[in-house]
Design a protein around this motif. Structure first.
Motif, PDB file in Angstrom:
ATOM      1  N   VAL A 135       5.615   9.419  -4.752  1.00  9.09           N
ATOM      2  CA  VAL A 135       5.282  10.570  -5.586  1.00  9.09           C
ATOM      3  C   VAL A 135       6.563  11.175  -6.144  1.00  9.09           C
ATOM      4  N   ILE A 136       6.592  11.370  -7.482  1.00  7.83           N
ATOM      5  CA  ILE A 136       7.762  11.987  -8.113  1.00  7.83           C
ATOM      6  C   ILE A 136       7.410  13.291  -8.814  1.00  7.83           C
ATOM      7  N   ASN A 137       6.131  13.552  -9.003  1.00  9.55           N
ATOM      8  CA  ASN A 137       5.736  14.788  -9.681  1.00  9.55           C
ATOM      9  C   ASN A 137       4.231  14.968  -9.509  1.00  9.55           C
ATOM     10  N   GLU A 192       0.833  -1.191   0.000  1.00  9.06           N
ATOM     11  CA  GLU A 192       0.000   0.000   0.000  1.00  9.06           C
ATOM     12  C   GLU A 192       0.873   1.249   0.000  1.00  9.06           C
ATOM     13  N   THR A 193       0.275   2.367  -0.349  1.00  9.57           N
ATOM     14  CA  THR A 193       0.951   3.653  -0.241  1.00  9.57           C
ATOM     15  C   THR A 193      -0.069   4.717   0.122  1.00  9.57           C
ATOM     16  N   VAL A 223       1.841  12.032  -9.859  1.00  8.85           N
ATOM     17  CA  VAL A 223       2.577  11.065 -10.667  1.00  8.85           C
ATOM     18  C   VAL A 223       3.451  10.243  -9.734  1.00  8.85           C
ATOM     19  N   LEU A 224       3.253   8.927  -9.740  1.00  8.59           N
ATOM     20  CA  LEU A 224       3.980   8.030  -8.843  1.00  8.59           C
ATOM     21  C   LEU A 224       4.917   7.130  -9.639  1.00  8.59           C
ATOM     22  N   ASP A 225       6.051   6.803  -9.074  1.00  2.52           N
ATOM     23  CA  ASP A 225       6.896   5.749  -9.613  1.00  2.52           C
ATOM     24  C   ASP A 225       6.221   4.411  -9.322  1.00  2.52           C
ATOM     25  N   HIS A 226       6.002   3.622 -10.367  1.00  2.00           N
ATOM     26  CA  HIS A 226       5.238   2.387 -10.184  1.00  2.00           C
ATOM     27  C   HIS A 226       5.965   1.399  -9.265  1.00  2.00           C
ATOM     28  N   GLN A 228       4.609  -0.045 -17.622  1.00  4.56           N
ATOM     29  CA  GLN A 228       3.731   0.854 -16.857  1.00  4.56           C
ATOM     30  C   GLN A 228       4.545   1.557 -15.760  1.00  4.56           C
ATOM     31  N   SER A 229       5.533   2.308 -16.198  1.00  4.35           N
ATOM     32  CA  SER A 229       6.533   2.885 -15.288  1.00  4.35           C
ATOM     33  C   SER A 229       5.950   3.852 -14.273  1.00  4.35           C
ATOM     34  N   TYR A 230       4.836   4.505 -14.632  1.00  4.54           N
ATOM     35  CA  TYR A 230       4.279   5.525 -13.755  1.00  4.54           C
ATOM     36  C   TYR A 230       2.803   5.268 -13.474  1.00  4.54           C
ATOM     37  N   VAL A 231       2.378   5.758 -12.324  1.00  4.83           N
ATOM     38  CA  VAL A 231       0.975   5.674 -11.919  1.00  4.83           C
ATOM     39  C   VAL A 231       0.446   7.105 -11.815  1.00  4.83           C
ATOM     40  N   TYR A 232      -0.709   7.360 -12.428  1.00  4.47           N
ATOM     41  CA  TYR A 232      -1.328   8.682 -12.394  1.00  4.47           C
ATOM     42  C   TYR A 232      -2.556   8.638 -11.497  1.00  4.47           C
ATOM     43  N   VAL A 233      -2.606   9.570 -10.535  1.00  5.22           N
ATOM     44  CA  VAL A 233      -3.661   9.560  -9.516  1.00  5.22           C
ATOM     45  C   VAL A 233      -4.323  10.938  -9.449  1.00  5.22           C
TER      46      VAL A 233
END
Length: 384
Positions: A332-334, A286-287, A324-327, A309-314
């Motif tokens: 969170v990276i951006n 979890e995060t 923007v999350l690092d998968h 799927q390098s990034y997760v968008y929330v």
């Protein structure tokens, strides 16, 4: 003569070596500076998407957003969320406006492809309701079937692309708690595993679980709550910053999506967390994002379109931005967007999808009542 020949030969050799070195360096620079739109963490708005709708149509709140295998963007919007001021054309008193149908299909250029109503759309907004209308989530599966989550009616519907109903899960207006295997309780979103013929439901606004059904017959398969445990409907403690994570989803279990690696990602919105499970309900990790102390920060979950799927968008309606999350790490990276009414800004940003070129589309409920398109850009393009 021999000396001259040696000088010419030496010059040619030096030029050849220099040219080869130049080519190697250029290729290295090009590789280093290449931009992959499928793995972007920066975006800029396309202010002219979509194109103007016909028939004096106007959008209400847009809670649902999906994209099909043809790169067509589908929205689910709430005609009943429009007030009298916005519906002048319906009464014949003004040129603008009339409620658009609840289901609309666009292409990537913003052209309207198809539109139809799924629920009764007469009347206007009731200020005493949490939201107006039954529309909440939409999902287009790999076989081009349309799935609608009716959070107020406690049902999930499977339809053709033309709007013909094929299957209903749950019974309209009936709910019976988070461990009932036939009735739903405020379903918010769905995701379909075509290979397994299973539909995963984020169930949701009344219940506190993920529940899985056969996507052909609607037969019950399994369900689980937070951490893969059995859900319950007991009263929950008030949430405060610094508290230990509770072993229960809160209202609402707002979104569900399946990654390429086969894991199920769940938006536990009011707990500000994403929980990840195997398809059988086994908890993985979890995060937590942005302890907002209010309506929650996790409104939807989508992935970048590169194979890994390098990034997760929330999208985060409470803080009015997209994280923007690092998968790999879920850190969170951006982020992009900010609260406001201009193009590229957000009100309650509710849902998000990504097309095959890495372009992001977002939808908003109040106060935005709109959809927006964001093009992937490099950091250099973003600063220009």
């Amino acid at each position: 003569m021999k000396t001259l020949f040696k000088l010419v030969l030496a010059s040619v050799s030096i030029i050849t070596i220099f040219s080869s070195c130049s080519n190697i360096n250029t290729e290295a620079i090009e590789t280093e500076n290449s931009f992959d739109s499928l793995k972007s963490t920066n975006f800029k708005v396309d202010a002219f998407w979509p194109k103007q709708l016909p028939n004096s149509w106007i959008l209400g709140e847009v809670p649902g957003l999906s994209i099909d295998k043809h790169d067509h963007i589908w929205i689910l919007q709430r005609p009943n969320s429009l007030d009298g001021r916005e519906l002048g054309a319906s009464s014949g008193e003004k040129d603008c406006c009339a409620p658009a149908p609840s289901v609309i299909e666009f292409d990537t250029e913003g052209n309207l492809v198809n539109a139809w109503n799924i629920f009764e759309s007469e009347g206007s907004a009731d200020p005493d309701q949490l939201w107006a209308g039954k529309e909440h989530g939409i999902y287009i599966d790999a076989d081009d079937f349309v799935w609608i989550a009716d959070a107020k009616g406690h049902t999930v519907l499977k339809l053709t692309k033309e709007g013909k109903q094929l299957l209903q899960i749950g019974k309209s207006g009936q709910t019976n708690g988070s461990n009932d295997t036939l009735l739903l309780g405020g379903p918010a979103d769905v995701a379909v595993d075509i290979e397994a013929n299973e539909v995963f439901v984020a169930d949701g606004y009344v219940n506190r679980r993920v529940i899985v059904f056969d996507s052909e017959t609607g037969a019950y398969k399994r369900h689980w709550g937070a951490y893969g445990e059995a859900p319950h409907d007991n009263e929950l403690p008030l949430r405060s910053a610094g508290d230990e994570p509770i072993h229960s989803f809160r209202t609402a279990v707002h979104a569900v999506t399946i990654s390429n690696e086969g894991n199920v990602y769940v938006a536990d919105r009011s707990n500000n967390r994403i929980q990840v499970f195997k398809k059988d309900g086994t908890f993985v990790r979890e995060t937590f994002i942005a302890n907002d102390g209010g309506s929650g920060s996790i409104w939807d979950i989508e992935f970048s379109r590169d194979p890994a799927q390098s990034y997760v968008y929330v999208p985060d309606g409470a803080n009015m931005k997209v994280w923007v999350l690092d998968h790999k790490t879920l850190e969170v990276i951006n982020s992009f967007g900010f609260g406001g009414r201009n193009s590229g800004q957000f009100g309650w940003v509710h849902s998000l999808v990504v097309d095959s070129k890495g372009t992001i589309y977002t939808s908003e409920v109040n106060p935005g009542k709109r959809v927006q398109k964001f093009l992937p850009v490099s950091e250099d393009e973003l600063s220009n």
